[in-house]
Design an enzyme around this catalytic site. Structure first.
Site, PDB file in Angstrom:
ATOM      1  N   PRO A  95       0.820  -1.223   0.000  1.00  0.00           N
ATOM      2  CG  PRO A  95      -0.653  -1.509   1.761  1.00  0.00           C
ATOM      3  CD  PRO A  95       0.625  -2.017   1.213  1.00  0.00           C
ATOM      4  CD  GLU A 122       0.483  -8.336  10.883  1.00  0.00           C
ATOM      5  OE1 GLU A 122      -0.485  -7.801  10.307  1.00  0.00           O
ATOM      6  OE2 GLU A 122       0.546  -9.563  11.095  1.00  0.00           O
ATOM      7  NE  ARG A 160      -7.481  -6.454 -20.437  1.00  0.00           N
ATOM      8  CZ  ARG A 160      -8.535  -6.958 -21.090  1.00  0.00           C
ATOM      9  NH1 ARG A 160      -8.810  -8.238 -20.981  1.00  0.00           N
ATOM     10  NH2 ARG A 160      -9.306  -6.187 -21.817  1.00  0.00           N
ATOM     11  CG  ASP A 175      -8.224   3.062 -29.785  1.00  0.00           C
ATOM     12  OD1 ASP A 175      -8.555   3.942 -28.967  1.00  0.00           O
ATOM     13  OD2 ASP A 175      -8.933   2.650 -30.696  1.00  0.00           O
TER      14      ASP A 175
HETATM   15  N1  4GX Z   1      -1.514  -3.070  -3.054  1.00  0.00           N
HETATM   16  N2  4GX Z   1      -0.873  -5.572   0.842  1.00  0.00           N
HETATM   17  C1  4GX Z   1       1.469  -6.300   1.147  1.00  0.00           C
HETATM   18  C2  4GX Z   1       2.327  -6.886   3.335  1.00  0.00           C
HETATM   19  C3  4GX Z   1       2.769  -5.662   4.034  1.00  0.00           C
HETATM   20  C4  4GX Z   1       2.311  -5.402   5.333  1.00  0.00           C
HETATM   21  C5  4GX Z   1       2.711  -4.253   5.968  1.00  0.00           C
HETATM   22  C6  4GX Z   1       4.008  -3.692   4.078  1.00  0.00           C
HETATM   23  C7  4GX Z   1       3.573  -3.418   5.346  1.00  0.00           C
HETATM   24  C8  4GX Z   1      -1.396  -4.198  -1.191  1.00  0.00           C
HETATM   25  C9  4GX Z   1      -2.045  -3.149  -1.863  1.00  0.00           C
HETATM   26  C10 4GX Z   1      -1.673  -4.638   0.197  1.00  0.00           C
HETATM   27  C11 4GX Z   1      -1.152  -5.906   2.216  1.00  0.00           C
HETATM   28  C12 4GX Z   1       0.230  -6.324   0.260  1.00  0.00           C
HETATM   29  C13 4GX Z   1       0.103  -5.866   3.048  1.00  0.00           C
HETATM   30  N3  4GX Z   1       3.619  -4.808   3.437  1.00  0.00           N
HETATM   31  N4  4GX Z   1      -0.499  -4.694  -2.006  1.00  0.00           N
HETATM   32  N5  4GX Z   1       1.146  -6.722   2.477  1.00  0.00           N
HETATM   33  N6  4GX Z   1      -3.035  -2.360  -1.407  1.00  0.00           N
HETATM   34  O1  4GX Z   1      -2.612  -4.156   0.774  1.00  0.00           O
HETATM   35  O2  4GX Z   1      -0.545  -3.997  -3.148  1.00  0.00           O
END
Ligand code: 4GX
Length: 272
Positions: A95, A122, A160, A175
């Protein structure tokens, strides 16, 4: 040469969702891309094959250890360089990354390969991120349970864009002009469904009129539902043709709403 995806994941089976099914499944069978998974569990060193540990400083949850991930990424890099890839690109789905959008997908589809790091628990030991990750990408501003689904969304959207992945018809809708607008509404048989009819123009057989109507619907619906997309696509304002289509769309909207009010006062289409 096929696009090479190397995915670092504790849950490699999840990737069957894209390698076996639908458009991405077909592209896989046609060897438009290769997807290899690397399980950090296989690089764990202790008897229990541990890949996570408690966070320094305390607090809830577990943190993915640097060493198993580091070795998995290193092996993925070696495989990629062995297949002739000049430059590797490690992406961590989190995130905290830049949000994925159409521009980013187009940019990624130009690469020869990428390594996607999927986190569970986490988080991941920060030192691994500093040492091995080139770029962080996010699906959106919400939290999901692991990076796998985010990686699959990214991979699907990139595939895609590969020449040959879509049928001719689907490609035409891709396009850059169309890609930034919402879709026009679709209809199929029957022409009357529960008293609701199909817009007359679509039954007219007049391809120029149909094309114009669809373009107008695309612009009109984007204006109604996602005005932010229109400003992004036309920062200096709509071109004359699009402006004309949109103004006419607004007029037609007013007519439709007025007609609905007339119907209601006259008791047309009102149950009870
Ligand atoms: N877009 N996640 C990664 C592990 C994590 C936990 C804590 C860093 C700190 C997410 C998103 C996403 C959940 C994947 C936490 N990384 N990934 N994961 N939104 O929510 O890509």
């Amino acid at each position: 040469m096929a696009l090479e995806f190397d995915v670092i994941t504790l849950l490699p089976e999840m990737f069957c969702a894209i390698t076996k099914f639908g458009i991405t499944g077909k592209a896989n069978r046609n060897k438009l891309y290769h997807l290899h998974t690397w399980n950090p569990r296989n690089y764990a060193t202790n008897h229990y094959r541990t890949v996570d540990d408690a966070p320094y400083g305390g607090g809830p949850g577990m943190v993915m250890m640097a060493q198993p991930l580091d070795q998995a990424i290193t092996d993925a890099k070696t495989r990629q360089t062995d297949t002739g890839i000049k430059q590797t690109h490690v992406i961590y789905l989190s995130p905290q990354g830049q949000c994925l959008d159409h521009e980013k997908i187009l940019q990624l589809s130009q690469l020869d390969s990428m390594i996607l790091l999927c986190g569970r628990y986490e988080g991941i030991d920060e030192r691994l991120i500093e040492e091995q990750v080139d770029e962080e990408i996010s699906l959106g501003d919400y939290v999901i349970s692991g990076g796998e689904l985010a990686a699959m969304v990214l991979i699907d959207a990139v595939i895609r864009q590969l020449p040959g992945a879509l049928g001719d018809m689907q490609s035409a809708n891709q396009d850059s002009h169309v890609a930034h607008l919402l879709e026009y509404p679709h209809y199929t048989r029957p022409d009357n469904y529960k008293g609701k009819t199909v817009p007359e123009v679509l039954l007219s057989g007049n391809h120029a009129r149909i094309e114009r109507w669809r373009q107008q619907q695309s612009i009109g619906r984007t204006w109604l539902k996602r005005p932010d997309l229109l400003t992004k696509k036309y920062p200096a304002g709509l071109p004359d043709k699009e402006k004309e289509l949109l103004e006419e769309f607004k007029q037609l909207q007013h007519l439709a709403i007025n007609q609905q009010e007339t119907d209601t006062t006259k008791g047309i289409g009102v149950t009870k």
